[in-house]
Design a protein around this motif. Sequence first.
Motif, PDB file in Angstrom:
ATOM      1  N   SER A 159       2.028 -11.224  10.027  1.00  0.00           N
ATOM      2  CA  SER A 159       2.952 -10.598  11.001  1.00  0.00           C
ATOM      3  C   SER A 159       4.459 -11.055  11.231  1.00  0.00           C
ATOM      4  N   GLU A 160       4.802 -11.973  10.592  1.00  0.00           N
ATOM      5  CA  GLU A 160       6.003 -12.476  10.454  1.00  0.00           C
ATOM      6  C   GLU A 160       6.536 -12.722   9.001  1.00  0.00           C
ATOM      7  N   TRP A 161       7.790 -12.292   8.668  1.00  0.00           N
ATOM      8  CA  TRP A 161       7.819 -12.036   6.991  1.00  0.00           C
ATOM      9  C   TRP A 161       8.360 -13.342   6.437  1.00  0.00           C
ATOM     10  N   PHE A 162       7.761 -13.801   5.524  1.00  0.00           N
ATOM     11  CA  PHE A 162       8.022 -15.051   4.612  1.00  0.00           C
ATOM     12  C   PHE A 162       7.996 -14.744   3.094  1.00  0.00           C
ATOM     13  N   TRP A 163       8.237 -15.709   2.213  1.00  0.00           N
ATOM     14  CA  TRP A 163       7.867 -15.537   0.883  1.00  0.00           C
ATOM     15  C   TRP A 163       6.506 -15.179   0.715  1.00  0.00           C
ATOM     16  N   GLY A 164       6.330 -14.278  -0.222  1.00  0.00           N
ATOM     17  CA  GLY A 164       4.896 -14.012  -0.644  1.00  0.00           C
ATOM     18  C   GLY A 164       4.039 -12.986  -0.027  1.00  0.00           C
ATOM     19  N   ASP A 165       4.536 -12.520   1.598  1.00  0.00           N
ATOM     20  CA  ASP A 165       3.930 -11.613   2.260  1.00  0.00           C
ATOM     21  C   ASP A 165       4.127 -10.280   1.500  1.00  0.00           C
ATOM     22  N   ALA A 166       5.147  -9.917   0.784  1.00  0.00           N
ATOM     23  CA  ALA A 166       5.392  -8.862   0.269  1.00  0.00           C
ATOM     24  C   ALA A 166       4.509  -8.358  -0.880  1.00  0.00           C
ATOM     25  N   ILE A 167       4.245  -9.524  -1.957  1.00  0.00           N
ATOM     26  CA  ILE A 167       3.265  -9.186  -2.857  1.00  0.00           C
ATOM     27  C   ILE A 167       1.906  -9.171  -2.423  1.00  0.00           C
ATOM     28  N   ALA A 168       1.533 -10.048  -1.442  1.00  0.00           N
ATOM     29  CA  ALA A 168      -0.032  -9.983  -0.965  1.00  0.00           C
ATOM     30  C   ALA A 168      -0.085  -8.380  -0.191  1.00  0.00           C
ATOM     31  N   ILE A 169       0.920  -8.007   0.414  1.00  0.00           N
ATOM     32  CA  ILE A 169       0.708  -6.696   0.956  1.00  0.00           C
ATOM     33  C   ILE A 169       0.554  -5.732  -0.193  1.00  0.00           C
ATOM     34  N   ASP A 170       1.538  -5.754  -1.177  1.00  0.00           N
ATOM     35  CA  ASP A 170       1.329  -4.740  -2.318  1.00  0.00           C
ATOM     36  C   ASP A 170      -0.068  -4.942  -2.909  1.00  0.00           C
ATOM     37  N   GLY A 171      -0.553  -6.136  -2.987  1.00  0.00           N
ATOM     38  CA  GLY A 171      -2.014  -6.367  -3.638  1.00  0.00           C
ATOM     39  C   GLY A 171      -2.989  -5.908  -2.777  1.00  0.00           C
ATOM     40  N   LEU A 172      -2.927  -5.952  -1.509  1.00  0.00           N
ATOM     41  CA  LEU A 172      -3.864  -5.503  -0.543  1.00  0.00           C
ATOM     42  C   LEU A 172      -3.975  -3.991  -0.589  1.00  0.00           C
ATOM     43  N   LEU A 173      -2.843  -3.378  -0.690  1.00  0.00           N
ATOM     44  CA  LEU A 173      -2.513  -1.756  -0.753  1.00  0.00           C
ATOM     45  C   LEU A 173      -3.447  -1.341  -2.094  1.00  0.00           C
ATOM     46  N   ASP A 174      -2.786  -2.260  -3.231  1.00  0.00           N
ATOM     47  CA  ASP A 174      -3.697  -1.825  -4.519  1.00  0.00           C
ATOM     48  C   ASP A 174      -5.349  -1.840  -4.264  1.00  0.00           C
ATOM     49  N   ALA A 175      -5.867  -2.996  -3.689  1.00  0.00           N
ATOM     50  CA  ALA A 175      -7.153  -3.209  -3.493  1.00  0.00           C
ATOM     51  C   ALA A 175      -7.711  -1.697  -2.543  1.00  0.00           C
ATOM     52  N   ALA A 176      -6.879  -1.428  -1.419  1.00  0.00           N
ATOM     53  CA  ALA A 176      -7.541  -0.295  -0.619  1.00  0.00           C
ATOM     54  C   ALA A 176      -7.655   1.006  -1.477  1.00  0.00           C
ATOM     55  N   ASP A 177      -6.607   1.155  -2.428  1.00  0.00           N
ATOM     56  CA  ASP A 177      -6.613   2.379  -3.253  1.00  0.00           C
ATOM     57  C   ASP A 177      -7.908   2.224  -4.215  1.00  0.00           C
ATOM     58  N   PHE A 233      18.578 -11.036   9.640  1.00  0.00           N
ATOM     59  CA  PHE A 233      18.824 -11.578   8.344  1.00  0.00           C
ATOM     60  C   PHE A 233      17.424 -12.023   7.611  1.00  0.00           C
ATOM     61  N   THR A 234      16.202 -12.112   8.366  1.00  0.00           N
ATOM     62  CA  THR A 234      15.146 -12.504   7.639  1.00  0.00           C
ATOM     63  C   THR A 234      14.561 -11.227   7.091  1.00  0.00           C
ATOM     64  N   ASP A 235      15.046 -10.184   7.493  1.00  0.00           N
ATOM     65  CA  ASP A 235      14.332  -8.675   7.088  1.00  0.00           C
ATOM     66  C   ASP A 235      14.409  -8.416   5.458  1.00  0.00           C
ATOM     67  N   HIS A 236      15.175  -9.386   4.785  1.00  0.00           N
ATOM     68  CA  HIS A 236      15.323  -9.157   3.443  1.00  0.00           C
ATOM     69  C   HIS A 236      13.888  -9.414   2.656  1.00  0.00           C
ATOM     70  N   LEU A 237      12.987 -10.125   3.564  1.00  0.00           N
ATOM     71  CA  LEU A 237      11.699 -10.248   2.951  1.00  0.00           C
ATOM     72  C   LEU A 237      10.620  -9.284   3.707  1.00  0.00           C
TER      73      LEU A 237
END
Length: 358
Positions: free
Chosen positions: A39-57, A86-90
Motif C-alpha cells: 500500500s506504500e511504494w518501495f523497491w520490489g512492489d512494481a515487479i510483485a504487482i506485475d507478477g500478480l497481474l500475470d497470475a490473475a490473467d 518524490f517516492t512516486d518514481h517507485l
Amino acid sequence: HAPRGAGRRMTVPGSRCSARVMRDIMRSVADRTLRFDMSEWFWGDAIAIDGLLDAADLLSEARFADRCHAWTARWADRVLERGPTFTDHLVPGRALVRLAQSRASSKLLDAARLLAIYLHEQVPRAYPSGAPLYRPDDPAYRHTVWVDTLYHEPPFFAALWKATGEAKYADMAVQVVQDHKKVLYDEKVKLLPQAVDVAVGTVRGLGWGRGHGWALLGLADAVTELPPGAREEVLPWTKELAERIQELQDNTGFWHTLLQDRESYLETSTATFMAAAYLLLERQGLQGFAGAGERALHAALSRIDQDGTVWGVSAVTWAATAPGADAHRYKIVPTEPNLWGQGSGLRMLAEVIRRSAR
C-alpha cells in the motif's frame, strides 16, 4: 546463505514440464506474495504487482488483480488530489496502465498521465546527461542515478504509448533509456553499477547481479511494447547487455550476486529476473538466449518452496557510500524472502506458461 530445512524444497520438474505444474507453482508463489503489503511504494512492489497481474490473467483468478487494483486505486486517489511526490518514481506504472485498461478506469489512466508528466518534466536532472534524479529530498542519494529505474520507467512510458497511441510516450521511453545508459553503462567492461553519484562521480556496486536483472527485464518489457521505430532504438543495447550477462552465467544456472566476482554468492533473484528476461526476448523472436533462460529457470525452480516462497534472495541492498567497502558490502548482504524475489519468480513462471501455450 545455507539451504532451508530438508524436505521443504520443491521438486525440480523437467525444463519443459507441463503448464499445469507451472500453474500450480505460480499459484503458490502468488498466494505467498499476497502476504506482503504494497500500500506504500518501495523497491520490489512494481515487479510483485506485475507478477500478480500475470497470475490473475494466466490462472484466471481475479483475486490477485483485485488486490493490485485496491493498492493502485488508493494511490490514484491521493495523486489526483495532491499530485505526485518524490517516492512516486517507485509506482508500478506499467501495472497501473494495465489495470486502467482491464478495468476501464479513467481514474487510473488520468493518474498515470500525471505520473508521466511528473517523471518526465518535473524531477531534477543531472547535468549534462539529463538523467533523472528521483530523490533530491534524501541527502545521501540526492545526486544518484539508479539502475533499478530501467525496470520502472521505460516500460511505463511504453505501456502508456500502447494504451493511448500518443507518440510522446514512446519518445519518453527511449529518452529515459538513453539518459540512463549515458550515466550507468561502463563501455569497457560492458556492465552496470547499482548507482552513480553524478555530483562526486562515485560508482557503486559495479556488476550487481539483481541490478542487471532490473535493467534487462525492463528493457525487454519496453522492447515488447514500443512501436517499431522506438523499438529499434532500444533493441541494440538490450541485445548487447543480454549477451554480456549470458557470458557470466555460472555453470549451475545461477549468477553471482556480483556478476564478475566468483567469490560472491549465487543469488536467486538474479536467476529469476534473467530467466524471465531471456524467455521474454525469445518470445519476441530474439535468438541465442533460450539456453541461458532454460538454465536459469531450472536453477531458480530449485529455490522455490512448496508454500511458494522464493528463497536465497538478497535482502535490501543499499548502495555503498564508501568505495573501499563496496564489493565487500554486496557480498555480505543476507538473503530472505522478499517482494523482488517473489515478483521476478512470478514473471519467470508467466513466461514459461506463455511459451507452453504457443
